[in-house]
Design a protein around this motif. Structure first.
Motif, PDB file in Angstrom:
ATOM      1  N   GLU A  26       0.813  -1.214   0.000  1.00 17.16           N
ATOM      2  CA  GLU A  26       0.000   0.000   0.000  1.00 17.16           C
ATOM      3  C   GLU A  26       0.848   1.265   0.000  1.00 17.16           C
ATOM      4  OE1 GLU A  26      -2.396  -0.375   3.455  1.00 17.16           O
ATOM      5  OE2 GLU A  26      -3.576  -2.066   2.692  1.00 17.16           O
ATOM      6  N   ASP A  27       2.083   1.149   0.403  1.00 13.23           N
ATOM      7  CA  ASP A  27       2.971   2.306   0.502  1.00 13.23           C
ATOM      8  C   ASP A  27       3.446   2.723  -0.890  1.00 13.23           C
ATOM      9  OD1 ASP A  27       5.622   3.794   0.971  1.00 13.23           O
ATOM     10  OD2 ASP A  27       4.852   3.562   3.011  1.00 13.23           O
ATOM     11  N   GLU A  28       3.471   4.011  -1.152  1.00 11.81           N
ATOM     12  CA  GLU A  28       3.862   4.499  -2.465  1.00 11.81           C
ATOM     13  C   GLU A  28       5.342   4.846  -2.549  1.00 11.81           C
ATOM     14  OE1 GLU A  28       1.336   7.767  -3.417  1.00 11.81           O
ATOM     15  OE2 GLU A  28      -0.463   6.520  -3.646  1.00 11.81           O
ATOM     16  N   GLU A  29       6.066   4.674  -1.435  1.00 18.11           N
ATOM     17  CA  GLU A  29       7.458   5.118  -1.410  1.00 18.11           C
ATOM     18  C   GLU A  29       8.468   3.975  -1.391  1.00 18.11           C
ATOM     19  OE1 GLU A  29       7.385   9.394   0.776  1.00 18.11           O
ATOM     20  OE2 GLU A  29       7.200   7.655   2.112  1.00 18.11           O
ATOM     21  N   VAL A  30       8.079   2.818  -0.884  1.00 15.33           N
ATOM     22  CA  VAL A  30       9.007   1.687  -0.804  1.00 15.33           C
ATOM     23  C   VAL A  30       8.405   0.468  -1.476  1.00 15.33           C
ATOM     24  CG1 VAL A  30      10.166   2.482   1.289  1.00 15.33           C
ATOM     25  CG2 VAL A  30       8.108   1.052   1.472  1.00 15.33           C
ATOM     26  N   THR A  31       9.266  -0.506  -1.767  1.00 18.65           N
ATOM     27  CA  THR A  31       8.791  -1.708  -2.439  1.00 18.65           C
ATOM     28  C   THR A  31       9.622  -2.907  -1.997  1.00 18.65           C
ATOM     29  OG1 THR A  31       8.299  -2.680  -4.606  1.00 18.65           O
ATOM     30  CG2 THR A  31      10.336  -1.439  -4.429  1.00 18.65           C
ATOM     31  N   VAL A  32       9.051  -4.094  -2.079  1.00 14.59           N
ATOM     32  CA  VAL A  32       9.796  -5.326  -1.836  1.00 14.59           C
ATOM     33  C   VAL A  32      10.460  -5.720  -3.152  1.00 14.59           C
ATOM     34  CG1 VAL A  32       9.644  -7.772  -1.265  1.00 14.59           C
ATOM     35  CG2 VAL A  32       8.312  -6.112   0.038  1.00 14.59           C
ATOM     36  N   ALA A  33      11.773  -5.554  -3.191  1.00 12.83           N
ATOM     37  CA  ALA A  33      12.526  -5.843  -4.409  1.00 12.83           C
ATOM     38  C   ALA A  33      12.783  -7.333  -4.578  1.00 12.83           C
ATOM     39  CB  ALA A  33      13.843  -5.078  -4.397  1.00 12.83           C
ATOM     40  N   GLU A  34      12.925  -8.053  -3.466  1.00  8.69           N
ATOM     41  CA  GLU A  34      13.162  -9.495  -3.504  1.00  8.69           C
ATOM     42  C   GLU A  34      12.481 -10.139  -2.313  1.00  8.69           C
ATOM     43  OE1 GLU A  34      17.320 -10.774  -4.378  1.00  8.69           O
ATOM     44  OE2 GLU A  34      17.746  -8.626  -4.250  1.00  8.69           O
ATOM     45  N   LEU A  35      11.987 -11.350  -2.517  1.00 11.44           N
ATOM     46  CA  LEU A  35      11.405 -12.126  -1.426  1.00 11.44           C
ATOM     47  C   LEU A  35      11.613 -13.601  -1.713  1.00 11.44           C
ATOM     48  CD1 LEU A  35       9.686 -12.322   1.187  1.00 11.44           C
ATOM     49  CD2 LEU A  35       7.671 -12.358  -0.279  1.00 11.44           C
ATOM     50  N   GLU A  36      12.182 -14.322  -0.769  1.00 13.42           N
ATOM     51  CA  GLU A  36      12.405 -15.752  -0.891  1.00 13.42           C
ATOM     52  C   GLU A  36      11.839 -16.428   0.346  1.00 13.42           C
ATOM     53  OE1 GLU A  36      16.568 -16.321  -1.376  1.00 13.42           O
ATOM     54  OE2 GLU A  36      16.619 -15.496  -3.400  1.00 13.42           O
ATOM     55  N   SER A  37      11.397 -17.669   0.189  1.00 14.07           N
ATOM     56  CA  SER A  37      10.744 -18.340   1.307  1.00 14.07           C
ATOM     57  C   SER A  37      10.989 -19.845   1.257  1.00 14.07           C
ATOM     58  CB  SER A  37       9.239 -18.071   1.275  1.00 14.07           C
ATOM     59  OG  SER A  37       8.577 -18.762   2.300  1.00 14.07           O
ATOM     60  N   THR A  38      11.066 -20.453   2.420  1.00 13.19           N
ATOM     61  CA  THR A  38      11.048 -21.896   2.580  1.00 13.19           C
ATOM     62  C   THR A  38       9.900 -22.205   3.535  1.00 13.19           C
ATOM     63  OG1 THR A  38      12.453 -22.002   4.548  1.00 13.19           O
ATOM     64  CG2 THR A  38      13.567 -21.886   2.422  1.00 13.19           C
ATOM     65  N   GLU A  39       9.762 -23.460   3.901  1.00 12.70           N
ATOM     66  CA  GLU A  39       8.731 -23.815   4.868  1.00 12.70           C
ATOM     67  C   GLU A  39       9.038 -23.244   6.249  1.00 12.70           C
ATOM     68  OE1 GLU A  39       8.099 -27.963   5.000  1.00 12.70           O
ATOM     69  OE2 GLU A  39       7.219 -28.099   2.992  1.00 12.70           O
ATOM     70  N   SER A  40      10.308 -22.968   6.505  1.00 12.91           N
ATOM     71  CA  SER A  40      10.714 -22.549   7.841  1.00 12.91           C
ATOM     72  C   SER A  40      10.895 -21.056   7.997  1.00 12.91           C
ATOM     73  CB  SER A  40      12.030 -23.236   8.232  1.00 12.91           C
ATOM     74  OG  SER A  40      11.878 -24.633   8.266  1.00 12.91           O
ATOM     75  N   ALA A  41      11.203 -20.352   6.908  1.00 10.40           N
ATOM     76  CA  ALA A  41      11.543 -18.937   7.053  1.00 10.40           C
ATOM     77  C   ALA A  41      11.354 -18.202   5.740  1.00 10.40           C
ATOM     78  CB  ALA A  41      12.982 -18.791   7.545  1.00 10.40           C
ATOM     79  N   ALA A  42      11.358 -16.881   5.849  1.00 12.19           N
ATOM     80  CA  ALA A  42      11.299 -16.012   4.671  1.00 12.19           C
ATOM     81  C   ALA A  42      12.309 -14.896   4.851  1.00 12.19           C
ATOM     82  CB  ALA A  42       9.895 -15.438   4.492  1.00 12.19           C
ATOM     83  N   ARG A  43      12.743 -14.350   3.744  1.00 10.81           N
ATOM     84  CA  ARG A  43      13.634 -13.195   3.810  1.00 10.81           C
ATOM     85  C   ARG A  43      13.285 -12.261   2.666  1.00 10.81           C
ATOM     86  NH1 ARG A  43      19.085 -16.764   2.670  1.00 10.81           N
ATOM     87  NH2 ARG A  43      18.706 -17.300   0.496  1.00 10.81           N
ATOM     88  N   LEU A  44      13.443 -10.979   2.913  1.00  5.23           N
ATOM     89  CA  LEU A  44      13.064  -9.991   1.920  1.00  5.23           C
ATOM     90  C   LEU A  44      14.089  -8.870   1.861  1.00  5.23           C
ATOM     91  CD1 LEU A  44      11.793  -7.153   3.331  1.00  5.23           C
ATOM     92  CD2 LEU A  44       9.999  -8.768   3.971  1.00  5.23           C
ATOM     93  N   ARG A  45      14.120  -8.229   0.705  1.00  7.30           N
ATOM     94  CA  ARG A  45      14.906  -7.012   0.533  1.00  7.30           C
ATOM     95  C   ARG A  45      13.958  -5.889   0.144  1.00  7.30           C
ATOM     96  NH1 ARG A  45      17.931  -4.130  -3.538  1.00  7.30           N
ATOM     97  NH2 ARG A  45      17.278  -5.609  -5.154  1.00  7.30           N
ATOM     98  N   LEU A  46      13.973  -4.832   0.916  1.00  6.28           N
ATOM     99  CA  LEU A  46      13.104  -3.689   0.686  1.00  6.28           C
ATOM    100  C   LEU A  46      13.956  -2.505   0.251  1.00  6.28           C
ATOM    101  CD1 LEU A  46      10.123  -2.446   2.803  1.00  6.28           C
ATOM    102  CD2 LEU A  46      12.024  -0.885   2.380  1.00  6.28           C
ATOM    103  N   THR A  47      13.468  -1.766  -0.740  1.00  3.87           N
ATOM    104  CA  THR A  47      14.171  -0.576  -1.238  1.00  3.87           C
ATOM    105  C   THR A  47      13.166   0.549  -1.425  1.00  3.87           C
ATOM    106  OG1 THR A  47      13.863  -1.130  -3.577  1.00  3.87           O
ATOM    107  CG2 THR A  47      15.832  -2.014  -2.481  1.00  3.87           C
ATOM    108  N   TRP A  48      13.697   1.747  -1.656  1.00  2.00           N
ATOM    109  CA  TRP A  48      12.831   2.845  -2.050  1.00  2.00           C
ATOM    110  C   TRP A  48      12.320   2.578  -3.463  1.00  2.00           C
ATOM    111  CZ3 TRP A  48      11.205   6.324   1.367  1.00  2.00           C
ATOM    112  CH2 TRP A  48      11.939   6.498   2.550  1.00  2.00           C
ATOM    113  N   ASP A  49      11.087   2.911  -3.727  1.00  5.34           N
ATOM    114  CA  ASP A  49      10.469   2.698  -5.036  1.00  5.34           C
ATOM    115  C   ASP A  49      10.764   3.911  -5.901  1.00  5.34           C
ATOM    116  OD1 ASP A  49       9.070   1.717  -7.118  1.00  5.34           O
ATOM    117  OD2 ASP A  49       7.085   1.892  -6.200  1.00  5.34           O
ATOM    118  N   ARG A  50      11.875   3.829  -6.624  1.00  5.58           N
ATOM    119  CA  ARG A  50      12.318   4.960  -7.430  1.00  5.58           C
ATOM    120  C   ARG A  50      12.340   4.572  -8.891  1.00  5.58           C
ATOM    121  NH1 ARG A  50      17.821   6.956  -4.818  1.00  5.58           N
ATOM    122  NH2 ARG A  50      17.390   8.792  -6.077  1.00  5.58           N
ATOM    123  N   PRO A  51      11.976   5.493  -9.772  1.00  9.80           N
ATOM    124  CA  PRO A  51      11.991   5.187 -11.211  1.00  9.80           C
ATOM    125  C   PRO A  51      13.395   4.965 -11.727  1.00  9.80           C
ATOM    126  CG  PRO A  51      11.557   7.538 -10.833  1.00  9.80           C
ATOM    127  CD  PRO A  51      11.527   6.863  -9.477  1.00  9.80           C
TER     128      PRO A  51
END
Length: 261
Positions: free
Chosen positions: A236-261
């Motif tokens: 819902e946020d217009e300023e940041v975005t999830v650039a990467e997301l990986e998941s297993t049954e046990s855990a998840a990890r994400l990389r968040l960045t500013w949403d810039r053109p």
């Protein structure tokens, strides 16, 4: 939404490279971590040995006379999320375009600060480990000395609700890291304030790397639902975005960045 509890639109088909993952969701070589942990040693990804103040790991050694009492939560080692995060950082640090480890690093909710210590031992020029618990930071300061990284690593008490302590570092960190910080409970949740803190301190060219363990027990909903809630807030946020997301049954990890053109 898939069975893992993560918004499917963020997920790639491959998840994480299977060679790293055992049936437990974490590299099997780390399953014996507690053998070393009892002696104040963590054999972390990349062949890095992180030394911890042994007193932090033994509740019976707590200084009950101290005004800065330490929450036992901050003295736990959340190994699944922590190693999942560090495996990711270790795999990226050799990439020519991934220079953030050589810049300013901020860890949120550091507890024992294993990720911060790992970064300091692997070339970060400045690392600040933060927690709202002043008591646990006393142990982290001892660990900094044990690892001989006082030249590049410090601690700072940081209350996410106030954030006055690092006001002069607004948008000043190329790399923000954290593990197992999100939860939802009755009348209390961390998702919104966590996102606000990240946006306060993340450099406009930087990244947040966050890892989250799935408990999958009858009492785990407050943790497992929190990641979905956080992803929804980011969507819902217009300023940041999830650039990467990986998941297993046990855990998840994400990389968040500013949403810039």
């Amino acid at each position: 939404m898939g069975s893992s509890g993560i918004n499917a639109e963020y997920m790639g088909s491959s998840g994480i490279n299977a060679e790293y993952m055992g049936s437990s969701g974490i590299n099997a070589e780390y399953m014996g971590v507690y053998d070393g942990l009892a002696k104040g040693r963590v054999e972390a990804p990349g062949g890095t040995t992180v030394l911890l103040d042994p007193a932090a790991l033994r509740p019976e050694t707590a200084d009950t006379t101290s005004s800065a009492k330490c929450d036992i939560t901050g003295r736990a080692f959340w190994n699944v999320a922590c190693f999942y995060l560090l495996e990711w950082l270790d795999g990226r640090r050799e990439l020519e375009e991934e220079r953030s480890l050589g810049e300013a690093v901020l860890e949120l909710g550091c507890g024992l600060a294993v990720p911060s210590l790992w970064c300091a031992l692997n070339g970060a020029t400045e690392v600040i480990a933060t927690d709202r618990d002043a008591g646990v930071l006393q142990y982290t300061n001892n660990s900094i000395q044990l690892n001989d990284v006082a030249d590049c690593m410090t601690t700072e008490r940081l209350d996410w609700g106030a954030r006055a302590q690092l006001a002069d570092r607004k948008n000043g960190f190329m790399l923000i890291i954290g593990a197992d910080l999100l939860y939802v409970s009755e009348g209390e949740y961390t998702c919104e304030v966590f996102l606000a803190v990240v946006k306060d301190y993340l450099h406009f060219d930087g990244s947040l790397f966050y890892a989250h363990e799935f408990r999958k027990t009858d009492r785990s909903a407050k943790y497992d639902d929190a990641l979905d809630m956080f992803l929804g807030l980011v969507e819902e946020d217009e300023e940041v975005t999830v650039a990467e997301l990986e998941s297993t049954e046990s855990a998840a990890r994400l990389r968040l960045t500013w949403d810039r053109p």
